[in-house]
Design an enzyme around this catalytic site. Structure first.
Site, mmCIF file in Angstrom:
data_model
loop_
_atom_site.group_PDB
_atom_site.id
_atom_site.type_symbol
_atom_site.label_atom_id
_atom_site.label_comp_id
_atom_site.label_asym_id
_atom_site.label_seq_id
_atom_site.Cartn_x
_atom_site.Cartn_y
_atom_site.Cartn_z
ATOM 1 C CG ASN A 51 -2.053 -0.963 1.161
ATOM 2 O OD1 ASN A 51 -2.329 -1.538 0.116
ATOM 3 N ND2 ASN A 51 -2.725 -1.160 2.276
ATOM 4 N NE ARG A 383 -8.499 -2.003 -10.070
ATOM 5 C CZ ARG A 383 -7.572 -1.106 -10.369
ATOM 6 N NH1 ARG A 383 -6.605 -1.419 -11.193
ATOM 7 N NH2 ARG A 383 -7.611 0.108 -9.842
ATOM 8 N NE ARG A 414 -3.353 5.869 -10.246
ATOM 9 C CZ ARG A 414 -4.162 6.566 -9.441
ATOM 10 N NH1 ARG A 414 -4.601 6.031 -8.342
ATOM 11 N NH2 ARG A 414 -4.518 7.785 -9.769
ATOM 12 C CG HIS A 444 -15.172 2.309 -10.590
ATOM 13 N ND1 HIS A 444 -15.887 2.206 -9.409
ATOM 14 C CD2 HIS A 444 -13.975 1.715 -10.348
ATOM 15 C CE1 HIS A 444 -15.156 1.600 -8.500
ATOM 16 N NE2 HIS A 444 -14.002 1.284 -9.038
ATOM 17 C CE1 TYR A 477 -8.823 -7.011 -3.313
ATOM 18 C CE2 TYR A 477 -10.113 -5.575 -4.720
ATOM 19 C CZ TYR A 477 -8.903 -5.951 -4.192
ATOM 20 O OH TYR A 477 -7.769 -5.265 -4.528
ATOM 21 N NE ARG A 573 -11.376 -1.128 2.027
ATOM 22 C CZ ARG A 573 -10.772 -0.771 0.911
ATOM 23 N NH1 ARG A 573 -9.562 -0.250 0.936
ATOM 24 N NH2 ARG A 573 -11.378 -0.885 -0.265
ATOM 25 C CG HIS A 601 -14.071 -3.836 -3.316
ATOM 26 N ND1 HIS A 601 -14.732 -4.097 -4.489
ATOM 27 C CD2 HIS A 601 -13.155 -2.877 -3.605
ATOM 28 C CE1 HIS A 601 -14.240 -3.335 -5.460
ATOM 29 N NE2 HIS A 601 -13.277 -2.588 -4.952
#
Length: 697
Positions: A51, A383, A414, A444, A477, A573, A601
């Protein structure tokens, strides 16, 4: 006499960068938690480190760019980026100190108690040293390619996020030669070696393991036999990862993305970590040959890239790992392939990942690809699971079967741009209608729509999710996904896919809330309705489960709701810029967030609605980018039983008193007499019991 309008008081906000660091410290807390299995604590250190790497590549790199702006331009930002950068680096330094203390004072002693010894080149017995020397000679030496930092080298390029070893050679063994010092640099061959760690032979019940770095230190004299002294230290460079492109769709967008990816590898240095034991001569040579300045230097430790601890050997010691939680069968979805569409036609189904298997999504796509009555498939890909994506393979099979396949690929996701470009090329060549993003927006939202001819009419089936179409992340996730053939939802999903084609914003959305079209305004209206109820003396509440809360307008609305008497519960979160204990504003706001085995998530919005709760599941956080600059969807749970199920799982999170922290990172304490509650464990057990009641195994 003129009067001036008084300036409204500034909105109490926590800086986004500092809020993110607060979140990452919660990850470190899991590594410090003695109730977490030891090898899992090691993985939390890896997550913390990974991270932080991304944070420097993106956020710190952005701050450094802002610092370089002209003074007048910086003044418009409202906050001095130089001051903020200094505060950020100080907090990072404090956390890295805590990280090192955790590793050295807790993790390493804990491993030793379990007979696992992470040893260095200084700890080897004569027998072990002989073994390591032989291992180096047979398995490592041929992987090494040192480069001399001398006058013949004009520039040294360091690859982003790779560990390099520096060699400082002194004291020639042949005294007849002129004594000279040499500096060399070499990339650590982690990938070619097959991992960062080397497991040594066990000695009885004692297990031994070494960093690959230390194996090379042992073999360094074999590499450079003409020198008496060879000092080996490590460095690692993080580069600016922001893609400097306009978010526009044009014929050359793919070229722009590919070009930007190449620039990322050569982007401006954001941070150079170095071993504090490194000789000054070596550090000076590295800086000179790379052009790295003093501002980018960050003192690290002997080892870098702790994310490599994801590959630390487990020695088959299962008691040091989480108890297995195999994905559960779904209580209402069919296990038998080829019957998914019929099951969805009968009723809606909610999928809860990773507790239940993502294979249901793959099975649906495979069935649609093979079904002769299915004529089209449309999907958004943000993704995907790299080169092994079963999702994309199913789409390719559908194309071979003559189906019309529309794929909206987000090229600007990204760190996944390269994978997305690969699949966009492959799908396009196979005949898919590939839409590469939208003008000035990121796509998204996670949507799938299947159109099937039934009784000479087209019937639509949809899957709406908070998580990506990615088999790998679906195992770690925590997300929700809805399978539905309800025309109230499928017609609106179809309208969104039409928008991807014709670029005309949908105007007929009644049930789905979609950004950037009406999500913000309809959330405003929902908040207004709760405020009105509170002002009329009725029960009024808002419960939000988010990854991030940053949008200033929405934070202002939550403060207003709190002031009006609306109870606001935040389950966040990650980033939260709202300050729940802001005097007079946050009196009715509570905030907590969970960091546990799985990454939370899913986003869920709940509005009291006068006793008839509205429950939305969403891909969108309450950030400016999600509400204004991305295509996002929040979808209602219309089925009463499924809505109750989402609320129950949300209540587990609200009641968590083992893994939940408050705004100040203090663990939520159980009320006197209350039973321990760990939401993720309770979720798994609930879904397991639900499956057993339905007779599924």
């Amino acid at each position: 006499m003129s009067t001036s309008t008084p300036t409204p008081p500034a909105l109490p906000l926590l800086n986004r960068e500092l809020s993110w660091l607060t979140f990452n410290y919660r990850v470190l807390q899991e590594a410090q938690n003695p109730n977490v299995p030891l090898l899992e604590r090691l993985k939390f250190l890896a997550i913390f480190s990974s991270n932080l790497d991304e944070y420097f590549k993106v956020r710190v790199a952005t701050l450094r760019r802002l610092v370089k702006l002209k003074k007048k331009t910086r003044a418009k930002l409202g906050e001095d980026p130089a001051d903020l950068l200094q505060t950020v680096l100080q907090e990072v330094g404090r956390q890295q100190q805590a990280f090192g203390d955790t590793f050295r004072q807790q993790i390493l002693p804990g491993l030793q108690q379990e007979h696992i010894h992470l040893i260095s080149d200084h700890d080897l017995s004569p027998t072990q040293r002989d073994w390591v020397q032989m291992y180096f000679h047979e398995h490592v030496r041929d992987l090494l390619s040192p480069v001399f930092l001398d006058d013949n080298l004009h520039h040294l390029f360091l690859r982003d996020q790779s560990v390099y070893l520096t060699f400082f050679l002194t004291h020639l063994t042949n005294k007849k030669q002129a004594d000279e010092e040499r500096v060399l640099v070499m990339e650590l061959p982690t990938k070619r070696h097959g991992g960062r760690f080397v497991r040594l032979p066990d000695e009885g019940k004692e297990h031994y393991v070494m960093f690959l770095d230390d194996v090379i230190r042992v073999g360094a004299h074999e590499l450079f036999p003409d020198y008496e002294r060879v000092q080996v230290q490590a460095i690692k460079l993080s580069r600016d990862a922001e893609l400097d492109i306009q978010e526009e769709v044009s014929s050359n967008l793919l070229t722009k993305i590919k070009s930007s990816l190449q620039k990322r590898e050569t982007g401006f240095p954001a941070r150079l970590l170095y071993d504090p034991a490194m000789p000054k001569e070596v550090l000076r040579a590295v800086m000179q040959k790379t052009g790295i300045g003093q501002d980018e230097l960050v003192e690290g430790s002997r080892y870098h890239n702790f994310r490599d601890f994801f590959g630390f050997p487990d020695f088959e010691l299962t008691h040091l790992q989480y108890e297995p939680q195999p994905p559960l069968p779904h209580p209402t979805l069919p296990a038998r392939p080829g019957t998914m569409l019929a099951a969805i036609a009968r009723q809606d189904h909610l999928l809860h990942l990773p507790y239940q298997s993502f294979s249901y999504v793959v099975n649906l796509l495979r069935e649609a690809a093979a079904d002769p009555l299915v004529n089209s498939i449309s999907i958004t890909l943000y993704r995907v699971a790299g080169s092994k994506s079963e999702v994309v393979k199913s789409l390719l099979k559908a194309l071979k079967k003559g189906k019309q396949v529309t794929v909206v690929v987000e090229l600007k996701a990204r760190f996944d741009e390269e994978s997305n470009i690969f699949w966009a090329d492959k799908l396009q060549k196979a005949g898919a209608d590939v839409i590469m993003g939208m003008p000035e927006l990121k796509v998204h939202t996670k949507l799938l729509m299947i159109t099937r001819t039934e009784n000479e009419q087209n019937r639509q089936y949809a899957y709406l999710s908070t998580g990506n179409f990615n088999e790998a992340t679906s195992r770690i996730y925590a997300d929700h996904g809805l399978f539905t053939a309800d025309p109230r939802l499928t017609q609106e999903v179809a309208a969104l896919f039409r928008y991807f084609h014709d670029r005309q914003p949908p105007t007929n959305l009644e049930h789905i809330l979609a950004a950037p079209f009406d999500l913000r305004t309809r959330l405003d209206a929902l908040v207004d309705a709760e405020i009105e109820r509170a002002q009329n003396g009725q029960e009024a509440y808002i419960i939000l489960k988010l990854n991030a809360l940053q949008d200033e307008d929405m934070i202002k609305r939550l403060y207003q709701a709190s002031q009006a008497g609306v109870r606001v519960e935040l389950l966040i979160r990650g980033i939260s810029c709202l300050i729940p204990d802001a005097a007079g504003l946050g009196d009715n706001i509570s905030q907590q967030g969970i960091v546990d085995r799985y990454l939370e998530h899913a986003r869920v919005y709940v509005f009291g609605n006068g006793g008839e709760e509205l429950v939305y599941v969403a891909s969108a956080d309450w950030m400016a980018r999600n509400l204004s600059r991305r295509v996002e969807v929040a979808f209602p749970i219309l089925d009463d039983k499924l809505r109750a199920e989402v609320r129950l799982l949300l209540d587990f999170q609200r009641q968590d008193n083992l893994k939940s922290r408050d705004y100040h990172n203090n663990f939520i304490q159980a009320e006197e007499g209350a039973a321990p509650m760990q939401a993720q464990l309770a979720t798994y057990e609930y879904l397991k019991n639900l499956t057993q009641k339905k007779g599924r195994k």
